[in-house]
Design an enzyme around this catalytic site. Structure first.
Site, short mmCIF file in Angstrom:
data_model
loop_
_atom_site.label_atom_id
_atom_site.label_comp_id
_atom_site.label_asym_id
_atom_site.label_seq_id
_atom_site.Cartn_x
_atom_site.Cartn_y
_atom_site.Cartn_z
CD GLU A 24 45.11 53.24 38.75
OE1 GLU A 24 44.86 52.02 39.13
OE2 GLU A 24 45.22 54.28 39.34
CD GLU A 83 39.99 52.68 40.64
OE1 GLU A 83 39.25 53.20 39.95
OE2 GLU A 83 41.13 52.20 40.19
C1 3H9 Z 1 41.71 49.09 41.77
O1 3H9 Z 1 42.01 48.74 40.87
C2 3H9 Z 1 42.72 50.02 42.77
C3 3H9 Z 1 43.64 50.51 42.07
O2 3H9 Z 1 43.28 51.81 41.17
C4 3H9 Z 1 44.85 50.87 42.81
C5 3H9 Z 1 45.40 49.73 43.34
C6 3H9 Z 1 46.78 50.04 44.22
N1 3H9 Z 1 39.57 41.26 42.30
O3 3H9 Z 1 31.21 40.51 38.75
P1 3H9 Z 1 31.20 39.22 38.36
C7 3H9 Z 1 35.64 38.21 40.65
S1 3H9 Z 1 40.33 48.64 42.59
C8 3H9 Z 1 39.18 40.00 42.57
O4 3H9 Z 1 30.38 38.11 38.82
P2 3H9 Z 1 30.94 40.13 35.58
C9 3H9 Z 1 34.14 38.42 41.62
O5 3H9 Z 1 34.29 38.43 42.60
C10 3H9 Z 1 39.33 47.31 41.66
N2 3H9 Z 1 38.16 39.22 41.96
O6 3H9 Z 1 31.44 38.98 36.62
C11 3H9 Z 1 33.57 37.06 40.85
O7 3H9 Z 1 33.88 35.87 41.61
P3 3H9 Z 1 33.40 34.63 41.78
C12 3H9 Z 1 38.90 48.10 40.45
C13 3H9 Z 1 37.19 40.08 41.16
O8 3H9 Z 1 31.32 39.34 34.08
C14 3H9 Z 1 34.24 36.89 39.46
O9 3H9 Z 1 35.35 37.87 39.53
N3 3H9 Z 1 38.05 47.04 39.80
C15 3H9 Z 1 37.74 41.18 40.74
O10 3H9 Z 1 29.42 40.18 35.81
C16 3H9 Z 1 33.12 37.25 38.43
O11 3H9 Z 1 32.73 38.70 38.56
C17 3H9 Z 1 36.82 46.96 40.10
O12 3H9 Z 1 36.17 47.45 40.85
C18 3H9 Z 1 38.53 41.87 41.41
N4 3H9 Z 1 39.11 43.32 40.73
O13 3H9 Z 1 31.81 41.26 36.07
C19 3H9 Z 1 36.09 45.80 39.12
N5 3H9 Z 1 36.56 41.62 40.14
O14 3H9 Z 1 33.07 34.17 40.43
C20 3H9 Z 1 35.33 44.98 40.12
C21 3H9 Z 1 35.69 40.75 40.00
O15 3H9 Z 1 34.14 34.04 42.69
N6 3H9 Z 1 34.61 44.06 38.79
N7 3H9 Z 1 36.12 39.45 40.56
O16 3H9 Z 1 32.01 35.30 42.56
C22 3H9 Z 1 33.55 44.39 38.32
O17 3H9 Z 1 33.04 45.42 38.22
C23 3H9 Z 1 32.95 42.76 37.59
O18 3H9 Z 1 33.41 41.91 38.06
C24 3H9 Z 1 33.53 42.97 36.05
C25 3H9 Z 1 32.98 41.34 35.41
C26 3H9 Z 1 32.94 43.99 35.23
C27 3H9 Z 1 34.97 42.73 35.83
#
Ligand code: 3H9
Length: 687
Positions: free
Chosen positions: A110, A130
């Site tokens: 975004e 999301e």
């Molecule tokens: C949003 O954006 C809403 C908006 O539209 C509006 C808002 C108003 N936040 O998965 P991994 C941490 S909703 C905080 O093992 P990978 C995760 O917990 C969000 N932490 O790595 C982990 O921590 P730890 C939309 C986050 O390389 C570490 O990063 N976005 C977040 O296999 C590594 O993660 C999503 O839904 C976060 N947003 O994959 C994205 N994301 O090491 C969700 C990750 O302490 N994330 N962490 O266990 C993913 O899909 C995967 O983490 C990603 C990396 C592909 C990014």
């Protein structure tokens, strides 16, 4: 220009006349409150700096911004809110360029959409995931994306939550430039920014000022198709209604509507469950094992049946060398054939090319000689469930495998301590319980026997990561964590059959509640003979007079399920299931013979009782120390047994019910059945 505090997650710098805002907030540059604030500050400072002619937003680390900070979702939103940040970026009077790599997701995408230009490295991915957290994009994603790629593509992206390669958008103007994968992204972005500054026409391309591209022919088709695909999840349906309503709204009104619905969904039970699941999956891989893992390159697998060939396929497709062992050449040929078939499915679905598959298959060696395992760092036994056979295999492993090789069994029920007792060093024996089909199912139970070393277990957990599986560490007991709970769940279903519930009614109640399949249909699929034999290695509890009696009845009638075209259901030549009234009648006769009173059930009662049985057994597992965390149980059920993700898992459900309600439901069931079946248990284990 720099920010006053060098510890902040965002820093500012300039190069020639380009202002650079760099987000460096590990692990994934999520949009925490400080990142949001500093993005605004950076934009405002550069806007007021006459020397700066264009602004680049870029990130350090593994990815451009991967979304809002999920950790902040549990608390009240803090200012500045993300919609205000993105609007401020778009309102900037100098060109702002987002420089994308890694996975630009959710709020990160975004932010990029609000920038006037987006450039990306060719390997980058973008997405609005999301819905996977029970949400919709909440910072203009539902508004700006359809203004660039059209409503149809935007809806596909928003409702699926999938990641897309930036190359998929090469024909739209989503990206001003996509650089070659080997390019230096920072340099290429700066050159792009400088080329903009040199342009005489400096008008800014603001996505928010465009009209929405409405390319939908039939909204009713979209609505019903999304409803079907979302299987009870609210957020994708909300996204559709917002996009539809937004056709008549300007950006400001559209964003207001989006924000309102986003905040409602954030408070929903589904979003709480899905966010919980996201955290629980990542927590599951964290253990207190105190040893380095062995770098496994070559894996031996004994047994080329469904399980063994599925496991071999999983390893081959993750770049491991595999040695497949069978008893004779015929069995080996069958095993190899199964592996090839597993891969062939991927070619059909366009997931892999024949060339890639040939590459994977070139890492496969087949042999009937155990000596071929001598170079492996890990061997996995995947033959049928027979203790004596498994012991013979482990004795062979003991003789031929190198001293550091880890010896794993894929048993679903048998005692791994007994298996380990036949080798000279039992510390290298562990369980690696894959779920069928092993090349598809994400779950792996890593089982710690009494003498398993930390190194052997850490290696299995590391291997699981390379296989892109979710591993959970559990202890030894009959069925380990998942199948022990599954047995308890099945037992309760059997009890309800004996009390008068009908086969189809039970399965419908469970699938309507959200389970991927009915418990009885699963039995028919996996084979009622398999379940019967698995249970027969353990005596039925004396206090449980109906213990799996309907299942036993089916087995004795030769009704093994799909493989015999008859089980709880009957199957036509195309495999279509239908109800068989004879089954309900036979079960009811059996129930009367055993002295069960018959009653009418309603669907809620069926689902509630089955889930309570899972919770009760989950609590026992925690009490017995078989599983360390309640959330690990949920991960097992989400990935191994088709538990609906938007309901979090059985233990999450227990917490949602609350201590008092749970205790009172257990008490009712103790009265209805017995205290042996519903044991008194300390609920403070989870509360
Ligand atoms: C949003 O954006 C809403 C908006 O539209 C509006 C808002 C108003 N936040 O998965 P991994 C941490 S909703 C905080 O093992 P990978 C995760 O917990 C969000 N932490 O790595 C982990 O921590 P730890 C939309 C986050 O390389 C570490 O990063 N976005 C977040 O296999 C590594 O993660 C999503 O839904 C976060 N947003 O994959 C994205 N994301 O090491 C969700 C990750 O302490 N994330 N962490 O266990 C993913 O899909 C995967 O983490 C990603 C990396 C592909 C990014």
């Amino acid at each position: 220009m720099t920010n006053s505090n060098s510890n902040t997650p965002v820093t500012y710098s300039t190069e020639n006349n380009i202002g650079i805002i760099t987000v460096d907030y590990a692990p994934v540059n999520a949009l925490s409150q400080s990142v949001r604030q500093e993005l605004i500050d950076g934009i405002e400072q550069f806007e007021n700096d006459d020397a700066v002619k264009a602004i680049v937003i870029r990130c350090k680390g593994r990815t451009f911004i991967a979304g809002a900070d999920i950790k902040e979702f549990g608390a009240a939103p803090l200012e500045p809110h993300l919609p205000d940040v993105v609007n401020r970026i778009e309102a900037c009077n100098k060109p702002v360029i987002a420089s994308l790599f890694g996975t630009t997701l959710g709020g990160g995408f975004e932010v990029a959409l609000a920038c006037h230009y987006r450039v990306a490295i060719a390997s980058a991915k973008v997405g609005l995931p999301e819905v996977n957290l029970g949400l919709i994009p909440g910072a203009g994603g539902t508004q700006r994306l359809p203004r660039v790629v059209g409503v149809k593509k935007a809806l596909e992206m928003i409702t699926s939550g999938k990641h897309y390669s930036v190359k998929d958008f090469s024909t739209s103007d989503l990206f001003a430039s996509i650089f070659d994968t080997n390019a230096d992204l920072d340099q290429a972005t700066l050159q792009f920014a400088e080329s903009l500054v040199e342009k005489t026409d400096q008008s800014l391309s603001k996505v928010g000022e465009r009209a929405i591209k409405n390319d939908i022919d039939s909204w009713s088709e979209v609505i019903s198709s999304v409803k079907k695909k979302s299987k009870g999840k609210e957020a994708p349906n909300v996204a559709v209604s917002i996009l539809k309503a937004s056709l008549d709204l300007d950006l400001k009104k559209g964003m207001a509507l989006e924000r309102e619905e986003f905040l409602k969904l954030k408070e929903s039970e589904q979003s709480a469950a899905l966010r919980f699941a996201f955290g629980a999956e990542r927590l599951a891989s964290k253990t207190d094992l105190k040893a380095e893992y062995i770098d496994v390159k070559s894996v031996g697998i004994t047994g080329g049946g469904t399980m063994g060939s599925g496991i071999a396929t999983a390893f081959l497709s993750s770049g491991f060398k595999v040695v497949l062992i069978e008893q004779n050449d015929d069995a080996l040929a069958l095993g190899k054939n199964r592996i090839e078939k597993n891969f062939a499915g991927n070619v059909k679905r366009g997931r892999l090319s024949q060339e890639q598959i040939d590459g994977y298959l070139s890492s496969l060696t087949t042999s009937i000689d155990y000596q071929s395992l001598s170079d492996c760092e890990l061997v996995i036994e995947a033959v049928f469930e027979n203790m004596d056979v498994k012991k013979v295999i482990f004795k062979q492993f003991d003789q031929v495998c190198k001293a550091s090789c880890i010896l794993a069994t894929n048993t679903s029920y048998l005692d791994i301590n007994e298996i380990a007792s036949v080798v000279s060093d039992p510390s290298r024996v562990i369980g690696m319980h894959f779920f069928s089909p092993a090349n598809i199912m994400k779950l792996l139970e890593v089982i710690q026997a009494d003498k398993s070393s930390d190194q052997a277990l850490a290696t299995a957990m590391a291997v699981a990561k390379k296989l892109k599986k979710i591993s959970v560490l559990v202890g030894v007991c009959f069925g380990f964590a998942g199948n022990r709970m599954y047995t308890r769940y099945g037992r309760e279903v059997q009890q309800m059959l004996l009390e008068g519930a009908k086969v189809a009614q039970i399965d419908n109640a469970l699938t309507s509640w959200g389970m991927a399949m009915g418990q009885l249909a699963v039995g028919d699929m996996s084979g009622l003979d398999i379940g019967y034999h698995a249970r027969s290695s353990k005596p039925a509890p004396e206090y449980d007079k109906g213990y799996f009696k309907p299942a036993e009845l089916m087995y004795k009638l030769g009704r093994y399920g799909r493989k015999t075209s008859k089980g709880y259901y009957q199957y036509d030549e195309n495999g279509k299931a239908s109800n068989d009234p004879l089954v309900d009648q036979l079960i009811s006769e059996k129930a009367k013979e055993l002295g069960f009173e018959q009653k009418e059930f309603d669907d809620d009662e069926i689902a509630q009782r089955a889930i309570l049985a899972l919770i009760s057994e989950g609590l026992q597992l925690l009490k017995d120390g078989i599983v360390k965390r309640a959330s690990d149980i949920d991960v097992i059920w989400l990935h191994g047994y088709g538990f609906p993700r938007h309901k979090g898992g059985p233990m999450f459900q227990a917490k949602q019910m609350g201590k008092d309600e749970l205790e009172s439901e257990f008490e009712k069931l103790r009265k209805l059945e017995s205290v042996e079946i519903w044991p008194e248990i300390d609920l403070s284990l989870i509360f």
